[in-house]
Design an enzyme around this catalytic site. Structure first.
Site, PDB file in Angstrom:
ATOM      1  N   PHE A 119       8.152 128.964 -87.099  1.00 57.21           N
ATOM      2  CA  PHE A 119       9.288 127.522 -87.572  1.00 57.21           C
ATOM      3  C   PHE A 119       8.497 126.455 -87.007  1.00 57.21           C
ATOM      4  CE2 PHE A 119      11.904 131.470 -86.221  1.00 57.21           C
ATOM      5  CZ  PHE A 119      11.899 131.769 -87.773  1.00 57.21           C
ATOM      6  N   CYS A 120       7.384 126.374 -86.975  1.00 58.52           N
ATOM      7  CA  CYS A 120       6.868 124.776 -86.522  1.00 58.52           C
ATOM      8  C   CYS A 120       7.303 124.925 -85.136  1.00 58.52           C
ATOM      9  CB  CYS A 120       7.097 123.702 -87.157  1.00 58.52           C
ATOM     10  SG  CYS A 120       5.936 124.263 -89.053  1.00 58.52           S
ATOM     11  N   ALA A 121       7.473 125.890 -84.238  1.00 56.74           N
ATOM     12  CA  ALA A 121       7.844 125.689 -82.968  1.00 56.74           C
ATOM     13  C   ALA A 121       7.551 126.872 -81.790  1.00 56.74           C
ATOM     14  CB  ALA A 121       9.145 125.944 -82.663  1.00 56.74           C
TER      15      ALA A 121
END
Length: 467
Positions: free
Chosen positions: A389-391
Site C-alpha cells: 500500500f505504498c507504506a
C-alpha cells in the site's frame, strides 16, 4: 461575469440520517451499476472497495463538470468570454477549497497534481537547514519527498499518546542541538493502511511548542471527516482530488504563504512569472509571482480543479456528521464480520477501540494476500487492494516476521533472505452501499471455509485466474 448554467444534478445527493445510518442511502457515484463477469460464470454488480486508492467520482461532480464542459477555455490567458469565465471558475474553486478547509485569511491555496505533488512542492521550498520529522508509518507520499533536508524518521507509535510523546522527545533534542533552525513535522490524518485517526491537533501543539511547523497529509482524512486548518492549527494541509470523489488528477496544498513566497517556483514557466526581460549580457531577469500562481506554471487543470471544488461542496452539503455516522455503521459491519473468522487478523497500531475511517487491512492464515484478493475479484466481483500500500515500513512493522503461505500463487518473489509480506485492504466511503460490504464479509467467510472455486497462477507479479 456571467456563469454557465448549473448542473441539473440528474442523481441528486441523498440526505443521510445520522440517527439511523443503517437506513441511509449512499451518495450516488459513477460506476454504481457496472456489472463485471465472474470466472465461475455469470455477472454481478461490481463492489468497489478500494476507495483508499481512488474513490469513484460523485455523480454530482460528474454532472457539474459536464455542465461546464461546453464553456471550457484557457485560464489566466485569454480575453474571450470562455477564457474569462474559466478563469472566474478557477479562482472561485480556489475560494471554495479554502472555505472547505477553513483556511486562515492569509493562507494560500495552490493547485497541484496530487498529495504526492503537493508534498514534493513543499519539500522544494523548505528553508535552508530545515530539519524534517516524519513517522515511519507515513505513506510514501509524505515519507519520501524530503531528500534534500535533514530528516529524522520516528518509530511507529502504538498509541496516540505515544505518538505525541515520541515527537516531543525528538523536537526537544532538536531544540538543544540546532537552536532556532527551521523545522517541519509531517504527519498523516488517517492511515492509508489501518484507517486509524492520528492525534493531529496534539501533534501540532507539540510542534509549535518547539518552534516547528507541521504539514498534514489529509489524503485519507478529507474524504471522511471535516478538516479545519484553524481548529487543528496545522501550517499546511495536502490532499488529492481522486480520493475526494473528484477525478481528473488534481491536488491541493493549502497553508502559510511565507515559505511558498520565498522559495523558488516549483516549475519555471508561463503563469509563474510576472515579468521577464532580457539583460544586456544576453541573459534574462525574471520577477516571479508571490501569489499561488508562483507554483502553478503552465496551463492549469481547470477541469480537475473544478471537480475538487464540486466535491467539496457536495460533501459539505451532504453533511459530514451524517457521512461519518453512516461510515461508522459500515466499519462496524466489516470489523464484526471479520472478527467471526478466526483465520483473519486485522492490522492495527492503536488497537480495536481507536477511531478510524473506512480503511481496514488484514491477513488471512494460510493465504497469500495476492491470491485472496484475486479470488475476491474473480469469483465475487469485489475490488480490493493487496500488497504494501505504498507504506512499506508501516506494513512490514505491522506484519513483523510472520510467515505467509504462498498458496497457489502470490506476490513477486521476495529478495534473498526475506519473506514475501503483503496484506489485503478493504476501503469504502460515502458511495458504498451496505450490500457491497455484506458481500465482502460473506466472501471472506466462504473463501476461508471452502477455499477458492478456481485455480490461479502468477503472471507478471500478479495472481490471476488460470485459463
Amino acid at each position: 461575469m456571467s456563469t454557465y448554467p448549473n448542473a441539473t444534478a440528474t442523481a441528486a445527493t441523498t440526505a443521510v440520517t445520522a440517527s439511523d445510518p443503517a437506513c441511509a442511502e449512499p451518495l450516488p457515484v459513477l460506476g454504481r451499476d457496472v456489472t463485471v463477469p465472474l470466472v465461475t460464470g455469470g455477472e454481478v454488480t461490481y463492489a468497489a472497495l478500494d476507495y483508499a486508492a481512488s474513490a469513484p467520482a460523485l455523480q454530482r461532480v460528474w454532472d457539474d463538470v459536464a455542465a461546464y464542459a461546453p464553456y471550457y477555455g484557457s485560464v489566466h490567458r485569454g480575453a474571450g468570454y470562455l477564457s474569462q469565465l474559466s478563469t472566474d471558475l478557477f479562482e472561485q474553486s480556489r475560494a471554495t477549497v479554502s472555505e472547505f478547509l477553513d483556511c486562515r485569511p492569509s493562507d494560500q491555496v495552490v493547485f497541484t497534481r496530487s498529495t504526492t505533488d503537493s508534498l514534493n512542492l513543499l519539500a522544494a521550498v523548505l528553508p535552508a537547514g530545515c530539519q524534517v520529522f516524519v513517522f515511519e508509518t507515513e505513506h510514501h507520499a509524505s515519507l519520501l519527498p524530503w531528500r534534500d533536508a535533514q530528516v529524522t524518521y520516528l518509530n511507529a507509535p502504538r498509541t496516540p499518546a505515544e505518538a505525541v510523546e515520541t515527537l516531543e522527545r525528538a523536537l526537544a533534542g532538536r531544540s538543544r542541538e540546532l537552536g532556532g533552525s527551521p523545522a517541519l513535522v509531517c504527519v498523516t490524518g488517517a492511515s492509508n493502511v489501518t484507517g486509524e485517526l492520528w492525534p493531529v491537533k496534539e501533534l501540532a501543539a507539540a510542534a509549535h511548542a518547539h518552534g516547528a511547523r507541521i504539514v498534514l497529509d489529509a489524503a485519507q482524512l478529507a474524504p471522511h471527516h471535516p478538516v479545519s486548518v484553524q481548529e487543528l492549527d496545522v501550517d499546511w494541509v495536502a490532499f488529492s482530488g481522486h480520493k475526494l470523489y473528484a477525478p481528473f488528477g488534481s491536488g491541493v496544498l493549502a497553508g502559510r504563504a511565507d515559505w511558498l513566497q520565498e522559495g523558488q517556483p516549483y516549475l519555471a514557466g508561463g503563469g509563474a512569472s510576472r515579468k521577464v526581460a532580457r539583460r544586456a549580457d544576453g541573459g534574462v531577469d525574471v520577477e516571479w509571482h508571490t501569489t499561488a500562481a508562483r507554483h502553478e506554471a503552465g496551463s492549469p487543470n481547470v477541469i480537475g480543479v473544478y471537480s475538487i471544488a464540486s466535491a467539496c461542496k457536495a460533501l459539505t452539503e451532504a453533511g459530514f456528521e451524517n457521512l461519518v455516522a453512516r461510515e461508522r455503521h459500515l466499519i462496524a459491519k466489516v470489523r464484526s464480520g471479520l472478527a467471526e473468522v478466526p483465520a483473519v487478523r486485522i492490522l492495527s497500531l492503536f488497537g480495536d477501540d481507536a477511531p478510524r475511517v473506512g480503511v481496514i487491512s488484514f491477513v488471512v492464515d494460510g493465504w497469500n494476500s495476492s491470491h485472496f484478493a484475486a479470488a475476491l475479484s474473480a469469483e465475487y466481483g469485489i475490488g480490493v487492494r493487496d500488497g504494501l500500500f505504498c507504506a512499506h515500513p508501516l506494513v512490514r512493522t505491522l506484519l513483523g516476521s510472520e510467515p505467509q503461505a504462498q498458496g497457489e500463487c502470490g506476490a513477486p518473489e521476495a529478495a534473498p533472505g526475506e519473506r514475501s509480506l503483503n496484506a489485503i485492504r478493504v476501503s469504502f466511503g460515502a458511495g458504498t452501499p451496505d450490500e457491497h460490504v455484506e458481500r465482502f464479509v460473506g466472501a471472506v467467510k466462504e473463501l476461508v471455509t471452502s477455499g477458492a472455486k478456481w485455480r490461479y497462477r502468477t503472471e507478471e507479479g500478479r495472481c490471476v485466474p488460470a485459463v
